[in-house]
Design an enzyme around this catalytic site. Structure first.
Site, mmCIF file in Angstrom:
data_model
loop_
_atom_site.group_PDB
_atom_site.id
_atom_site.type_symbol
_atom_site.label_atom_id
_atom_site.label_comp_id
_atom_site.label_asym_id
_atom_site.label_seq_id
_atom_site.Cartn_x
_atom_site.Cartn_y
_atom_site.Cartn_z
ATOM 1 C CE LYS A 191 -3.316 2.506 2.903
ATOM 2 N NZ LYS A 191 -4.372 2.368 3.919
ATOM 3 C CE LYS A 193 -1.671 7.194 4.663
ATOM 4 N NZ LYS A 193 -3.133 7.090 4.980
ATOM 5 C CG ASP A 221 -5.215 6.122 1.925
ATOM 6 O OD1 ASP A 221 -6.074 6.941 1.549
ATOM 7 O OD2 ASP A 221 -4.966 5.910 3.128
ATOM 8 C CG ASN A 223 -5.250 9.786 3.916
ATOM 9 O OD1 ASN A 223 -4.065 9.534 4.098
ATOM 10 N ND2 ASN A 223 -6.219 9.068 4.468
ATOM 11 C CD GLU A 246 -7.290 3.390 2.492
ATOM 12 O OE1 GLU A 246 -7.322 3.851 3.646
ATOM 13 O OE2 GLU A 246 -6.486 2.504 2.149
ATOM 14 C CG ASN A 269 -9.299 5.105 6.863
ATOM 15 O OD1 ASN A 269 -8.684 5.079 5.805
ATOM 16 N ND2 ASN A 269 -9.010 5.972 7.824
ATOM 17 C CG ASP A 293 -8.856 1.866 13.336
ATOM 18 O OD1 ASP A 293 -8.749 1.372 14.472
ATOM 19 O OD2 ASP A 293 -8.049 2.697 12.883
ATOM 20 C CG HIS A 320 -7.289 2.745 9.298
ATOM 21 N ND1 HIS A 320 -7.226 3.410 10.506
ATOM 22 C CD2 HIS A 320 -6.688 3.551 8.396
ATOM 23 C CE1 HIS A 320 -6.609 4.557 10.343
ATOM 24 N NE2 HIS A 320 -6.274 4.671 9.078
ATOM 25 C CG ASN A 322 -2.946 6.561 13.237
ATOM 26 O OD1 ASN A 322 -1.803 6.956 13.100
ATOM 27 N ND2 ASN A 322 -3.988 7.375 13.203
#
Length: 422
Positions: A191, A193, A221, A223, A246, A269, A293, A320, A322
């Site tokens: 994955k 980011k 992803d 965001n 994502e 998410n 999550d 998910h 963090n």
């Protein structure tokens, strides 16, 4: 054992809430950059006969204050009474709402805040239940459907830091980062980011990763860094490259519009983040995958309920992550082992913690997966010396709330968090 003796053991006698801090690399995202210290909170529930249940959650000051307020109300509670646990927490919190500064896990609400506070206490109660019953937590969640839970390599654009991965600001740097993680941990999914570089550059990074890892499922992803128009274009240009895309754009309506033309599922998410989001999110087909999550869905059992609902709607399930430590990894592994609906490797930040943990024997990622612990409860034990060191980090580091945008502004005063940015 007599009934009275069982009752005496099955009662929470003490609640300890300990904030900790550990080094975090300069990982870039659509909100800014990670600060040098990541914050977490370790929860301990003591329950007669020396038993201790463990939970882990966020360490930001507003959240920590709510944990500390709720803790005393749990003394005397039977750890099997998780309905009573929720009632007691609701009675303390009322309509409290603690939104985060980075916004990488979607919007906040009083309901979501309550579930965030509930989660580590529920996990700790399940840990106690397993120890009292002599069974691993996965058995309390319905039993295992897999013996190992797969996790994905989690790549970030990043500056050079003290971590072993080096700078990664272009496709070559990201491929090198991926190779290091795959070689060390055996990850079989990757994955990235995104939301950091212009979309065209991130597409080139995905193509470079596909060339380097032709058999690995890839995810991207950003965001919510892209407009609907940009998201549609990126989805078209990455057709056949991505396992899923994502949270490309903000909001359920925007996600639904992108999903109508995208060839790959959209995952989230950030728009389906609580029970109230499910009717519209699933009804409009805004998400084909939900990254559950347990830290903000209210713990392991409520996450399992979410997965069952996803299954009913034909929505895939992943998990998910963090910045987290080993208690969270253990909880995720028990949960993932119990979910028939888990169709995708879960996210994890574990490689970015570079071996730092609060456990005596941290779980290991090998061949891209984690074996489900067989010991009672979560199957992990707290290292009091490590906890003390990380708590001392917290006292000294000066960070009390995650704020990726403010930290980015120390390097670029003109930086603004914008969603969408492109």
């Amino acid at each position: 054992m007599r009934t009275a003796e069982i009752a005496a053991i099955a009662e929470i006698t003490e609640v300890t809430v300990t904030p900790v801090a550990f080094p975090d690399p300069p990982l870039l995202n659509s909100a800014g950059v990670h600060q040098p210290w990541a914050l977490r909170t370790i929860v301990e529930l003591r329950c007669g006969d020396g038993l201790v249940g463990l939970g882990e959650t966020y360490g930001d000051a507003p959240h920590l204050a709510l944990l500390r307020a709720a803790g005393p109300a749990l003394v005397g509670l039977d750890p099997y009474d998780t309905h009573g646990l929720l009632r007691r927490i609701r009675a303390v919190l009322g309509d409290a709402d603690t939104p985060d500064r980075h916004g990488l896990t979607g919007g906040s609400s009083p309901q979501k805040t309550t579930l965030r506070v509930l989660s580590p206490f529920e996990v700790a109660c399940l840990d106690l239940q397993g120890q009292l019953a002599g069974r691993p937590v996965v058995d309390l969640l319905g039993g295992r459907v897999r013996d190992r839970v797969p996790y994905a390599a989690y790549l970030f654009y990043k500056w050079a830091g003290s971590d072993p991965y080096g700078e990664a600001l272009d496709p070559d740097g990201l491929v090198a980062q991926a190779r290091a993680m795959v070689e060390t941990y055996g990850f079989r999914s990757i994955k990235l980011k995104g939301g950091v570089r212009p979309p065209g550059e991130e597409i080139e990074a995905v193509r470079a990763l596909r060339d380097a890892f032709p058999e690995h499922p890839l995810r991207l992803d950003p965001n919510q860094a892209w407009s609907v128009e940009t998201s549609v274009k990126v989805a078209a240009r990455t057709a056949g490259l991505l396992e899923y895309l994502e949270d490309p754009t903000p909001g359920i309506p925007g996600m639904a519009e992108v999903a109508r033309s995208a060839s790959m599922p959209l995952a989230t998410n950030m728009v389906v983040v609580g029970p109230g989001d499910i009717p519209e999110g699933f009804g409009r087909r805004a998400a084909g995958v939900v990254l559950a999550d347990h830290h903000y869905w209210g713990g392991l059992r409520k996450s399992a309920e979410l997965a069952a609902v996803c299954g009913m709607f034909g929505v895939g399930v992943s998990m998910h992550s963090n910045s987290h430590l080993g208690i969270s990894l253990a909880a995720m592994t028990h949960l993932g082992a119990s979910l028939p609906e888990l169709a995708y490797a879960a996210d994890t930040h574990t490689p970015w913690q570079c071996g730092v943990d609060v456990l005596t024997e941290p779980l290991e990622i090998t061949d891209g997966s984690v074996a489900v612990p067989d010991r009672p409860g979560l199957g992990v034990r707290l290292d009091p010396d490590a906890l003390a060191r990380l708590h001392e980090n917290y006292l000294r580091c000066g960070v009390r709330e995650r704020d990726d945008t403010a930290y980015m502004r120390t390097f670029d005063p003109s930086y603004e968090k914008r969603r969408p940015r492109w």
